[in-house]
Design an enzyme around this catalytic site. Structure first.
Site, short mmCIF file in Angstrom:
data_model
loop_
_atom_site.label_atom_id
_atom_site.label_comp_id
_atom_site.label_asym_id
_atom_site.label_seq_id
_atom_site.Cartn_x
_atom_site.Cartn_y
_atom_site.Cartn_z
N LYS A 24 82.99 16.32 37.14
CA LYS A 24 82.88 16.62 35.70
C LYS A 24 82.10 17.91 35.48
O LYS A 24 82.51 18.80 34.72
CB LYS A 24 82.21 15.46 34.97
CG LYS A 24 82.20 15.59 33.45
CD LYS A 24 81.57 14.37 32.80
CE LYS A 24 82.39 13.13 33.04
NZ LYS A 24 81.81 11.93 32.44
N ARG A 94 75.77 12.34 30.63
CA ARG A 94 76.92 11.70 31.29
C ARG A 94 76.84 11.85 32.80
O ARG A 94 76.32 12.83 33.31
CB ARG A 94 78.23 12.34 30.82
CG ARG A 94 78.53 12.21 29.33
CD ARG A 94 79.72 13.11 28.98
NE ARG A 94 80.04 13.09 27.57
CZ ARG A 94 81.08 12.45 27.03
NH1 ARG A 94 81.90 11.78 27.81
NH2 ARG A 94 81.30 12.49 25.74
N GLY A 103 84.67 5.13 33.90
CA GLY A 103 83.99 3.97 33.35
C GLY A 103 83.02 3.27 34.28
O GLY A 103 82.38 2.30 33.90
N MET A 105 80.26 4.53 35.87
CA MET A 105 78.84 4.90 35.74
C MET A 105 78.52 5.09 34.26
O MET A 105 79.37 4.90 33.40
CB MET A 105 78.53 6.14 36.59
CG MET A 105 78.63 5.86 38.07
SD MET A 105 78.16 7.25 39.11
CE MET A 105 79.54 8.36 38.88
N ARG A 338 89.81 16.68 34.02
CA ARG A 338 89.87 16.27 35.42
C ARG A 338 91.33 16.08 35.78
O ARG A 338 92.18 15.92 34.90
CB ARG A 338 89.09 14.96 35.64
CG ARG A 338 89.58 13.80 34.78
CD ARG A 338 88.60 12.66 34.78
NE ARG A 338 88.98 11.59 33.86
CZ ARG A 338 88.18 10.61 33.48
NH1 ARG A 338 86.94 10.55 33.94
NH2 ARG A 338 88.59 9.67 32.65
N HIS A 460 90.20 1.77 28.99
CA HIS A 460 89.68 1.52 30.34
C HIS A 460 90.70 0.75 31.17
O HIS A 460 90.98 1.11 32.32
CB HIS A 460 88.37 0.71 30.24
CG HIS A 460 87.82 0.30 31.57
ND1 HIS A 460 88.08 -0.93 32.14
CD2 HIS A 460 87.06 0.97 32.46
CE1 HIS A 460 87.48 -1.01 33.31
NE2 HIS A 460 86.85 0.14 33.54
N GLU A 754 97.39 -2.12 75.57
CA GLU A 754 96.59 -2.99 74.70
C GLU A 754 95.27 -3.38 75.36
O GLU A 754 94.34 -3.82 74.68
CB GLU A 754 97.36 -4.28 74.39
CG GLU A 754 98.73 -4.05 73.81
CD GLU A 754 99.61 -5.28 73.94
OE1 GLU A 754 99.58 -6.12 73.02
OE2 GLU A 754 100.30 -5.41 74.97
N SER A 773 103.27 2.60 74.47
CA SER A 773 103.13 2.31 73.05
C SER A 773 101.80 1.59 72.87
O SER A 773 101.58 0.54 73.48
CB SER A 773 104.28 1.43 72.55
OG SER A 773 104.13 1.18 71.17
N ASN A 777 96.34 -3.38 67.59
CA ASN A 777 95.72 -4.63 67.13
C ASN A 777 94.94 -5.26 68.29
O ASN A 777 93.76 -5.58 68.18
CB ASN A 777 96.78 -5.61 66.62
CG ASN A 777 97.61 -5.04 65.50
OD1 ASN A 777 97.21 -4.08 64.85
ND2 ASN A 777 98.78 -5.61 65.27
N ASP A 778 95.63 -5.44 69.43
CA ASP A 778 94.97 -6.03 70.60
C ASP A 778 93.97 -5.06 71.22
O ASP A 778 92.92 -5.48 71.71
CB ASP A 778 96.01 -6.44 71.66
CG ASP A 778 96.46 -7.89 71.46
OD1 ASP A 778 95.59 -8.74 71.22
OD2 ASP A 778 97.67 -8.16 71.55
N CYS A 840 102.28 1.12 67.85
CA CYS A 840 103.07 0.12 67.13
C CYS A 840 102.21 -0.97 66.50
O CYS A 840 102.72 -1.97 66.03
CB CYS A 840 104.12 -0.50 68.04
SG CYS A 840 103.44 -1.36 69.46
N TYR A 860 105.25 9.44 68.20
CA TYR A 860 105.70 8.68 67.03
C TYR A 860 104.69 7.61 66.65
O TYR A 860 103.81 7.25 67.45
CB TYR A 860 107.07 8.04 67.29
CG TYR A 860 107.07 6.92 68.31
CD1 TYR A 860 106.80 5.60 67.94
CD2 TYR A 860 107.33 7.19 69.66
CE1 TYR A 860 106.79 4.58 68.88
CE2 TYR A 860 107.32 6.16 70.60
CZ TYR A 860 107.05 4.86 70.21
OH TYR A 860 107.04 3.84 71.13
#
Length: 891
Positions: A24, A94, A103, A105, A338, A460, A754, A773, A777-778, A840, A860
């Site tokens: 701002k 402000r 809205g 703060m 803004r 808001h 993995e 690949s 996750n693992d 993956c 990829y």
């Protein structure tokens, strides 16, 4: 002396000043510099806020003197005096951090008033009513923001006096009413604080500045930053600005406007205003405002000036702007601008339109849209046939303003807390409120949709919902909401009233504003031509390919429609749970010999082959990576006693035999147990059957004219000898099928990385693997030593306490897990230069993780079908950022 305070005309908006002054403050400086009518003032830097917290909530040295000096400069520029009863300077205070947080703060308006100043202000303006209206607003805001008095106490007194007079709006009250309110509000302050309301303007200002600093860490601000992944250490700037007054009569007003429609992206005059009002009246939805184009009839001169502002702001900022304005005595002032928050539909259209208009180039257009926001475009819409039937059947409850598009179906809740609680139970809810407030942020984030009875298109609720991509219907005046009793009453045409209680289901259409009773089914969205244009531009800049995780032909077709360039993960075990297949799998598990096991697998072979044929057809011409069986065998068997008994009857085996087998398969930690390549080494016949199914399908489809590129992936390899053993089996069976059919099909054999050891010894693994690949996750689970099934019990607390910046299962940990990825890429390619490498895990569709994969040199990423467009855009942005950084280094 460290400078903490800057006049608006001291700076321009740059990436550096946006961090220093807040968004701002930097744009107030920018608007001032280009000659727009901005009331004078100054900005206290975000550094001062950070220092305030570092010092235990004390102002940094020299800040007080700098603020007093800046007030003196503002007095000089306005010709008014702060605290002077003859010609008073009043100011607004402000917040404003480096990113707009609408809205979240705090703000205090009309600061500088006291019992003496208000008299001089009334005399100076010739408007006693307006002066005392400003004074009562100031006491209420100061009491709420600075003194932490429950705002409901003030609002109750305002409502009481309106009821006594029999009027609906604040604008119907006169000067005597506001004088009475001022006395009442001062009494409330004494009762709540034990002190009189502070009369010294300098003290008011210092207290207000501290309160704005402290609003940086209110629960709602902290929640907003967490939800939007914003920095916690940035602090807020404080903007102190000379007040201009929209509440001084019918030649005064206030409004909020966008240079384009933030819901649709259409280039039109989009905004709202109220005459004889102050800014919070518009954004808080206290009165339902009027559309901006009606200002042409009320104040044609101001309207024409506003049109020029639209054009100037867009040409200067080259982005859609959201700006606030006040009209005082027929004169237009701008209070802030803004980059406007917008829906994903609007973001795509605005980016493409601005490129076509020549405001920005294609690269900027690609960078302009947040990849994660594309998720909104892929949300389901209401089934038009079912919706028409519902409307024909009289189920329309009411119609409000279409504040944020999309469809939402859920059970009604009347509090943000309840919405948050039910969403944690995976229940879909619609948050219904008279009007939302910043404190509702957690509930708004949790809800499928938001419905308010008050407020406009810039309220808001509307602004926050659009920013989140949440469906919203606002200003629905045909419903009365009673949050306390938990009911809404819809007044339908003809006077009929319909009551909807908490827990009842409703449907919202955020594109039309319709509120419909009950559930309406949804359908997949249709993507616009602008989306295709933007994605085409993105594809021309990215290096990283984007594949999909798909286990069925349908998923593969959907992903290909979204631009997937192959399948990076096809999980064969997901095919085992359907119909007759699960019986064959269970027969295989219960088999007492290799021959029995092979017989059961023989039943599975045609099913697997048929599945792969469908997937190869859907991905004609593109690579398909098929992972061999990964999960432990106990997952295919029941655990409950009644299910065990039923399965024993079905398979004609004693219950005890089945129970014993289940017991044998149980493991203390199955994720680290007998699964993946370990299972295939113990039961090579499973690997043989799956390889045969893959290659028979590939050969058959090749014969049918389909171009196939099968890639057989061996999971969970941690030692090169594991893949060595299994590669021999796969190669033997694949070549056997090629020999049997006489159809030559090229295939690759690779592995999922993995296990951390697999990454660290990637140079050895690459001697056997033709591709890697990363199953992140693992890999994340094993690197951290976290069970991914149990992280929900403690990782949220880790994030809250800043032990971890984010959940590493949602956003790739670039420092730890990422280092293993980098090691594996470097070592693997040292052994095999043409090693194809991808990812993956779920991270393959998360924008920051995609950016990391680009930088790490992967070929990829692979993700779920509906995240393919997100990955495509994130990959393009990563490539463009890299080029920009390279240019910067050369400069």
């Amino acid at each position: 002396m460290k400078q903490y305070v800057f006049q608006f005309d001291e700076n321009r908006a740059t990436p550096e000043t946006i961090i220093l002054l807040g968004n701002k403050g930097a744009h107030l400086a920018e608007m001032t510099s280009i000659g727009l009518p901005v009331p004078p003032g100054f900005t206290i830097s975000t550094e001062a806020c950070v220092k305030y917290y570092d010092a235990g909530k004390k102002w940094p040295m020299h800040l007080k003197e700098q603020v007093r000096s800046a007030i003196g400069e503002t007095e000089t520029r306005t010709g008014k005096r702060f605290g002077d009863s003859a010609n008073p300077l009043l100011v607004s205070v402000r917040s404003g951090s480096y990113v707009s947080m609408p809205g979240m703060m705090d703000t205090v308006l009309n600061l500088g008033l006291n019992d003496e100043v208000v008299k001089g202000f009334a005399k100076r303006t010739g408007n006693e009513r307006g002066a005392y209206d400003s004074y009562r607003r100031f006491i209420q805001m100061f009491g709420d923001v600075v003194q932490k008095i429950d705002i409901a106490r003030f609002e109750h007194e305002l409502e009481r006096i309106k009821e006594t007079k029999g009027v609906e709006y604040d604008t119907d009250l006169d000067a005597d009413d506001f004088k009475s309110l001022v006395r009442t509000y001062q009494r409330i302050v004494r009762e709540e604080t034990g002190k009189d309301f502070p009369a010294d303007p300098q003290l008011q200002l210092e207290l207000a500045i501290s309160a704005v600093f402290e609003s940086w860490n209110t629960p709602r601000a902290v929640s907003y930053r967490r939800i939007n992944a914003l920095r916690d250490d940035a602090g807020t700037g404080v903007n102190v600005q000379a007040m201009v007054f929209g509440n001084m009569g019918e030649d005064c007003g206030t409004g909020v406007s966008f240079t384009r429609n933030p819901s649709t992206g259409v280039k039109e005059h989009y905004g709202e205003y109220l005459m004889n009002a102050q800014g919070e009246d518009v954004v808080a939805g206290i009165r339902t405002p009027k559309p901006i184009d009606t200002l042409k009839e009320v104040m044609p001169g101001v309207y024409e000036e506003l049109l020029k502002v639209y054009d100037l702001l867009e040409r200067h900022y080259k982005d859609m702007q959201d700006f606030e304005f006040t009209i005082e005595r027929g004169r237009l002032y701008l209070l802030q601008t803004r980059n406007g928050k917008r829906t994903a539909h609007a973001a795509v259209r605005i980016a493409v339109d601005m490129a076509r208009e020549g405001l920005i180039d294609e690269k900027t257009a690609v960078m302009r849209v947040k990849p994660e926001d594309l998720d909104q475009l892929l949300h389901k819409q209401l089934d038009p046939v079912a919706k028409e039937e519902a409307l024909d059947g009289g189920r329309l409850l009411a119609k409000g303003l279409p504040a944020s598009p999309g469809a939402a179906v859920g059970e009604v809740v009347f509090s943000a807390e309840r919405a948050h609680l039910l969403a944690q139970e995976k229940r879909r809810v619609i948050l219904v409120r008279t009007e939302t407030s910043p404190e509702d942020i957690e509930g708004m984030h949790a809800a499928q949709g938001i419905l308010t009875s008050r407020g406009g298109m810039t309220s808001h609720a509307a602004v926050v919902a659009r920013g989140m991509g949440t469906c919203c219907v606002a200003g629905c005046g045909d419903i009365a909401v009673d949050e306390r009793r938990g009911v809404l009453v819809a007044r339908r045409k003809g006077g009929e009233k319909v009551t909807v209680k908490a827990g009842d289901f409703i449907t919202l259409d955020g594109s039309t504003g319709e509120v419909i009773r009950g559930k309406i089914p949804t359908v997949d969205p249709e993507l616009s031509g602008d989306f295709g244009t933007l994605m085409g531009w993105a594809d021309s800049h990215r290096r990283l390919k984007v594949r999909t995780n798909a286990d069925t032909p349908h998923d593969a077709e959907v992903a290909r429609g979204f631009g997937a360039e192959g399948i990076g993960l096809c999980r064969t075990e997901h095919m085992f749970f359907e119909g007759e297949r699960i019986k064959a799998v269970r027969e295989m598990i219960l088999a007492g010999s290799v021959d029995e096991r092979k017989k059961a697998l023989g039943k599975l072979l045609p099913y697997q082959r048929e599945d792969f044929e469908g997937i190869f057809t859907a991905m004609d011409g593109l690579p398909v990576t098929i992972r061999l069986l990964d999960p432990p065998l106990h997952e295919f068997l029941p655990q409950e006693e009644k299910d065990i008994a039923e399965l024993a009857r079905e398979m004609d085996v004693p219950v005890e035999t089945l129970r014993r087998k289940i017991g044998e398969l149980q493991e203390t930690n199955p994720m680290l147990g007998h699964r993946g390549c370990r299972l295939a080494i113990t039961y090579p016949e499973v690997c043989e059957m799956q390889t045969r199914a893959i290659m028979e399908a590939a050969c058959a489809q090749h014969e049918a004219g389909v171009t196939v590129h099968p890639e057989i992936m061996i999971p969970l390899v941690g030692h090169v000898n594991e893949i060595k053993v299994l590669k021999e089996i796969v190669t033997k069976v694949a070549d056997l099928v090629i020999g049997e059919t006489g159809i030559k099909v090229a295939y690759r054999i690779g592995t999922m990385i993995e296990v951390p050891r697999g990454a660290i010894t990637a140079d050895k693994v690459a001697e056997e693997a033709e591709f890697f690949s990363f199953g992140t996750n693992d890999l994340t689970q094993m690197t951290y030593g976290f069970s991914r099934d149990d992280v929900g019990k403690f990782v949220p607390e880790y994030v809250e306490k800043k032990i971890l910046p984010v959940d590493p299962f949602q956003v790739l940990d670039q420092e730890g897990v990422g280092e293993l990825v980098r090691i594996a890429v470097e070592k693997g390619r040292r052994t095999r230069k043409d090693l194809k490498i991808g990812i993956c895990g779920e991270h393959g569709g998360e924008p920051a993780s995609v950016g990391f994969c680009h930088g790490a040199g992967l070929d990829y990423v692979s993700c779920s079908p509906f995240r393919v467009p997100i990955a495509r855009l994130a990959a393009a942005q990563a490539a463009l950022k890299e080029k920009e950084e390279e240019k910067g280094k050369r400069r």
